[in-house]
Design a protein around this motif. Sequence first.
Motif, short mmCIF file in Angstrom:
data_model
loop_
_atom_site.label_atom_id
_atom_site.label_comp_id
_atom_site.label_asym_id
_atom_site.label_seq_id
_atom_site.Cartn_x
_atom_site.Cartn_y
_atom_site.Cartn_z
N ALA A 227 -130.98 -93.26 -51.95
CA ALA A 227 -130.02 -92.99 -51.18
C ALA A 227 -129.16 -93.52 -52.35
O ALA A 227 -127.72 -93.29 -52.07
CB ALA A 227 -129.93 -94.02 -49.78
N ARG A 228 -129.11 -94.98 -52.57
CA ARG A 228 -127.67 -95.11 -53.51
C ARG A 228 -126.98 -94.10 -54.15
O ARG A 228 -125.64 -94.59 -54.61
CB ARG A 228 -128.21 -96.62 -53.91
N TYR A 229 -128.30 -93.23 -55.01
CA TYR A 229 -127.32 -92.34 -55.75
C TYR A 229 -127.30 -90.98 -55.33
O TYR A 229 -126.52 -90.21 -56.15
CB TYR A 229 -128.36 -91.99 -57.14
N ILE A 230 -127.39 -90.59 -53.89
CA ILE A 230 -126.75 -89.74 -53.34
C ILE A 230 -125.28 -89.13 -53.76
O ILE A 230 -125.26 -87.87 -53.72
CB ILE A 230 -126.86 -89.58 -51.86
N SER A 231 -125.15 -90.19 -53.54
CA SER A 231 -123.60 -90.00 -53.32
C SER A 231 -122.33 -89.32 -55.32
O SER A 231 -121.98 -88.29 -55.35
CB SER A 231 -122.41 -91.24 -53.67
N VAL A 232 -123.59 -89.03 -56.13
CA VAL A 232 -123.40 -88.77 -57.10
C VAL A 232 -123.53 -87.25 -57.27
O VAL A 232 -123.07 -86.03 -58.29
CB VAL A 232 -124.04 -89.72 -58.18
N LEU A 233 -124.52 -86.71 -56.54
CA LEU A 233 -125.20 -85.17 -56.57
C LEU A 233 -124.19 -84.23 -55.29
O LEU A 233 -123.83 -85.23 -54.67
CB LEU A 233 -126.48 -85.21 -55.76
N LYS A 234 -123.72 -83.58 -56.08
CA LYS A 234 -123.23 -82.35 -54.81
C LYS A 234 -124.00 -80.90 -55.30
O LYS A 234 -124.50 -80.74 -56.59
CB LYS A 234 -121.87 -82.47 -55.76
N THR A 235 -123.81 -80.24 -53.75
CA THR A 235 -124.30 -78.75 -54.07
C THR A 235 -123.60 -77.91 -55.46
O THR A 235 -122.55 -78.14 -55.98
CB THR A 235 -124.12 -77.88 -52.80
N VAL A 255 -129.00 -78.49 -51.65
CA VAL A 255 -128.36 -79.04 -50.31
C VAL A 255 -129.15 -80.18 -50.59
O VAL A 255 -130.33 -80.10 -51.38
CB VAL A 255 -129.48 -78.10 -49.37
N LEU A 256 -128.30 -81.17 -49.97
CA LEU A 256 -129.25 -82.56 -49.78
C LEU A 256 -129.25 -82.90 -48.52
O LEU A 256 -128.63 -83.01 -47.93
CB LEU A 256 -128.14 -83.37 -50.59
N LEU A 257 -130.66 -82.63 -48.14
CA LEU A 257 -130.07 -82.64 -46.92
C LEU A 257 -130.73 -84.28 -46.35
O LEU A 257 -130.76 -85.19 -46.57
CB LEU A 257 -132.10 -82.99 -46.73
N PRO A 258 -129.99 -84.42 -45.17
CA PRO A 258 -129.94 -85.44 -44.07
C PRO A 258 -130.62 -86.07 -43.68
O PRO A 258 -130.38 -86.07 -42.67
CB PRO A 258 -128.25 -85.14 -43.45
N VAL A 259 -131.63 -86.15 -44.49
CA VAL A 259 -132.62 -87.31 -43.63
C VAL A 259 -132.97 -88.09 -44.78
O VAL A 259 -132.76 -88.21 -45.79
CB VAL A 259 -133.91 -86.55 -43.05
N GLU A 260 -133.00 -89.91 -44.17
CA GLU A 260 -133.39 -90.34 -44.93
C GLU A 260 -134.98 -91.59 -44.88
O GLU A 260 -134.75 -91.41 -43.35
CB GLU A 260 -132.51 -91.85 -44.30
N ASP A 261 -135.95 -91.51 -45.51
CA ASP A 261 -136.97 -92.57 -44.94
C ASP A 261 -136.77 -93.90 -45.11
O ASP A 261 -136.52 -94.41 -46.22
CB ASP A 261 -137.99 -92.06 -46.07
N PRO A 262 -136.87 -94.09 -44.11
CA PRO A 262 -136.50 -95.91 -43.62
C PRO A 262 -137.45 -96.48 -44.56
O PRO A 262 -136.83 -98.09 -44.70
CB PRO A 262 -136.25 -95.89 -42.50
N SER A 263 -138.11 -96.29 -44.97
CA SER A 263 -139.46 -96.91 -45.53
C SER A 263 -139.03 -97.38 -47.61
O SER A 263 -139.50 -98.27 -47.88
CB SER A 263 -141.07 -96.17 -45.05
N THR A 264 -138.58 -95.94 -48.17
CA THR A 264 -138.42 -96.22 -48.89
C THR A 264 -137.07 -96.35 -49.37
O THR A 264 -136.56 -96.04 -50.70
CB THR A 264 -139.61 -94.99 -49.73
N ARG A 265 -135.91 -95.20 -48.98
CA ARG A 265 -134.79 -95.48 -48.62
C ARG A 265 -134.54 -93.91 -49.86
O ARG A 265 -133.91 -94.21 -50.50
CB ARG A 265 -134.10 -97.03 -49.76
N THR A 266 -135.08 -93.06 -49.30
CA THR A 266 -135.25 -92.39 -50.77
C THR A 266 -134.78 -91.00 -49.32
O THR A 266 -134.19 -91.01 -48.32
CB THR A 266 -135.85 -91.68 -51.18
#
Length: 375
Positions: A227-235, A255-266
């Motif tokens: 999740a900490r690298y998501i801000s670098v990605l874009k469509t 697409v960046l799917l707006p779903v986060e896995d709380p166990s892996t933070r991905t």
Amino acid sequence: MMRFPDPLRAFAISAMLILAAGASPALAQGRAAAVGVETVETRSIAETIPLFAKVVTSREGTIASRIAGTIDRVLVLEGVLVAQGEVLAELDTELLSILNRQAEARRAEASAGVATAEARTERALNALNRIEGLRDTTSFSTSRFDEAQGNYFEAQGQLAEAEARVQSAEAALAETRYQLERARITAPFTGIVLDVHTNPGEFISSGAPVVSLLDISALEVEASVPARYISVLKTGLAVKGTTETGEELDMTVRVLLPVEDPSTRTRPVRFTSPRLLEMPGTAIGQSLTVSIPISKPRDVLSVPKDALVQARGGWTVFVSEDGKAQPRMVQIGVALGDRFEVLDGLAEGDVVVTRGNERLRPGQDIAPAGGADQG
């Protein structure tokens, strides 16, 4: 073996030793090594990390029957490619055809009832109008007028009932036609049949699975990105991917799917690549590696990875200077795809050897591949 006379033997041996000692270096120095070269340049690139990814599809599903009935025919097998609209299976339609004919008959009967009711209404209206025309004469009868008016209202009601029966009959006919049309189960999209869930003679209910279909034209790659690298990605962002067999793919973030896995933070990110359809043997679940940028792009001096040679105390590259290979110590930074950031030792425009450098000697003559033979 050739034998020389004694006076000449010593001379011949001396000459052969001289040739053995001097001819080989002369030949080696006279031939330039064929090498591949690239230019050191400034590029706008971002630091990347490799992530595990897999091939997925954006469209896969089980095709169900919309009506209940008995399976008459199954027209496909597992692994068959079917086109959109192609018939997959058919239900028995004998009873449905009978019901459809009954519905058509009821609609015809109801339509005839409407015609009769319309005629009766018209006669009642004419009678009412004749009596109404006598209102200012001695022949006018209030009771006869009331009776005619009542007959007209009754005829109107019967007409409305007849028209309602037509609507009901048309609805019943539409239902039977719907069932007849849905008795042929067709493919909603082009794809490969993964599984057939029914056989001829089986009774299935509405919504029962018939065929599982996979759309191979909708293959994508999915990776779980921290999740900490998501801000670098874009469509639309271009990235690189590599299969387990070493094939490289140019991919684009879809697409960046707006779903986060709380166990892996991905978070799941989907990528597209036209080469997925071109590669033979591509399969759902196939593993790939995707190079994900983890920083904003920046302008850096970069050198190809293939130009680097491990040396004592660090890294060396061979620079092409006046047709000769000259070693130069370099200090490198982060890996940037197939290149490395150059911190010290090279300048923009330097030409470095990227192929054949592992056999070069300092000061050796070199020529680009396709020129002189390698020495």
